[in-house]
Design a protein around this motif. Sequence first.
Motif, PDB file in Angstrom:
ATOM      1  N   GLU A 197      -8.266 -18.669 -43.498  1.00 34.22           N
ATOM      2  CA  GLU A 197      -6.988 -18.400 -42.831  1.00 34.22           C
ATOM      3  C   GLU A 197      -7.041 -17.160 -41.959  1.00 34.22           C
ATOM      4  OE1 GLU A 197      -3.837 -18.306 -45.655  1.00 34.22           O
ATOM      5  OE2 GLU A 197      -4.058 -20.404 -46.248  1.00 34.22           O
ATOM      6  N   SER A 198      -7.763 -16.127 -42.415  1.00 30.72           N
ATOM      7  CA  SER A 198      -7.796 -14.874 -41.653  1.00 30.72           C
ATOM      8  C   SER A 198      -8.583 -15.004 -40.352  1.00 30.72           C
ATOM      9  CB  SER A 198      -8.393 -13.753 -42.511  1.00 30.72           C
ATOM     10  OG  SER A 198      -9.777 -13.983 -42.746  1.00 30.72           O
ATOM     11  N   SER A 199      -9.358 -16.096 -40.232  1.00 34.16           N
ATOM     12  CA  SER A 199     -10.164 -16.288 -39.025  1.00 34.16           C
ATOM     13  C   SER A 199      -9.537 -17.255 -38.036  1.00 34.16           C
ATOM     14  CB  SER A 199     -11.567 -16.792 -39.411  1.00 34.16           C
ATOM     15  OG  SER A 199     -12.251 -15.819 -40.168  1.00 34.16           O
ATOM     16  N   ALA A 200      -8.316 -17.701 -38.326  1.00 37.46           N
ATOM     17  CA  ALA A 200      -7.638 -18.620 -37.412  1.00 37.46           C
ATOM     18  C   ALA A 200      -7.483 -17.955 -36.042  1.00 37.46           C
ATOM     19  CB  ALA A 200      -6.274 -19.014 -37.968  1.00 37.46           C
ATOM     20  N   GLY A 201      -7.922 -18.620 -35.002  1.00 37.01           N
ATOM     21  CA  GLY A 201      -7.803 -18.087 -33.650  1.00 37.01           C
ATOM     22  C   GLY A 201      -8.964 -17.227 -33.213  1.00 37.01           C
ATOM     23  N   ILE A 202      -9.876 -16.876 -34.147  1.00 39.22           N
ATOM     24  CA  ILE A 202     -11.039 -16.073 -33.772  1.00 39.22           C
ATOM     25  C   ILE A 202     -12.148 -17.015 -33.310  1.00 39.22           C
ATOM     26  CG2 ILE A 202     -12.803 -14.460 -34.577  1.00 39.22           C
ATOM     27  CD1 ILE A 202     -10.821 -13.417 -36.608  1.00 39.22           C
ATOM     28  N   PRO A 203     -12.665 -16.825 -32.114  1.00 38.02           N
ATOM     29  CA  PRO A 203     -13.717 -17.724 -31.617  1.00 38.02           C
ATOM     30  C   PRO A 203     -14.944 -17.702 -32.539  1.00 38.02           C
ATOM     31  CG  PRO A 203     -12.853 -16.343 -29.849  1.00 38.02           C
ATOM     32  CD  PRO A 203     -12.311 -15.779 -31.131  1.00 38.02           C
TER      33      PRO A 203
END
Length: 210
Positions: A197-203
Motif C-alpha cells: 500500500e505504501s508504494s501505490a503510485g511509486i514507479p
Amino acid sequence: MTSIPPYLIPSRSAKRAHYDPAVLHSILDEALVCTISYSVDNMPFMIPTAFVRHENKIYIHGSVGSHFLREIEKGIPVCISVTLIDDLVVAKSAFSHSVNYRSVIIFSKAEKIEDFDLKTAAFEWLTDKMVPGSWEYLRPMKQNEVNKTMALAFCIDEASAKIRTGMPKDEPEDLELPIWSGLIPVSAKKQAPVPDESSAGIPLPKHLRY
C-alpha cells in the motif's frame, strides 16, 4: 583442496561428484537458500537461511539474539547443503524415475564477522544477490541496524558438488514399451513485483523490471 577427504566422496554415483571451485561457485551463486545442519548435546538441528558467496566463503546473517547463530558462532562443525532441481526425470517405470539436479555439500565452521565494514559489505553482497541492483536504491543501513545483526562466514575449502543430467536410464527390456518417458523441466523464476500500500503510485524502479 589438495586432497579429497573421504566424507566428500559419494558412496553411490561417485562419477557425478565435482570438486572444481568454478562448478561449486556457479551452483552456490545461483541458489538463494542453503540449509545449515549441526548438532548440540547430541540433538540434530538444521536451519534454512539465505546466503551469499564472496570469493572462497559464504556469508549468512541474522539477529544477534538468534539461538541458532549463537550456537554455531562458537565454531562447532556444520554441514551446509544447497540443491537446485533442473528436471523431473520420467522413466517408463517408477523404479527408474529420477531428478536432474545440482547440489553442493560444505563442511565448515563459522567465523564471526566483527569488522564493521566487512559486515556491511556482506549485507550488500547478500542484498544484491537476492534483488540485484537494490543496495544503491534502498535507504542506507543505519549503524545500529548493522550492530543488531550478526554476520557469519564459512570457508568452502571442504566442499563437493554432485550433478545429475540427462534422460531416463530405463531398463533395456522396458525401452520398447508404449510408455512415454523423458524430462519435465523445473524452473524457479521471479514474477512481476507486487507493490504494498505504501508504494501505490511509486514507479517501479529499473532494477525490479524483470
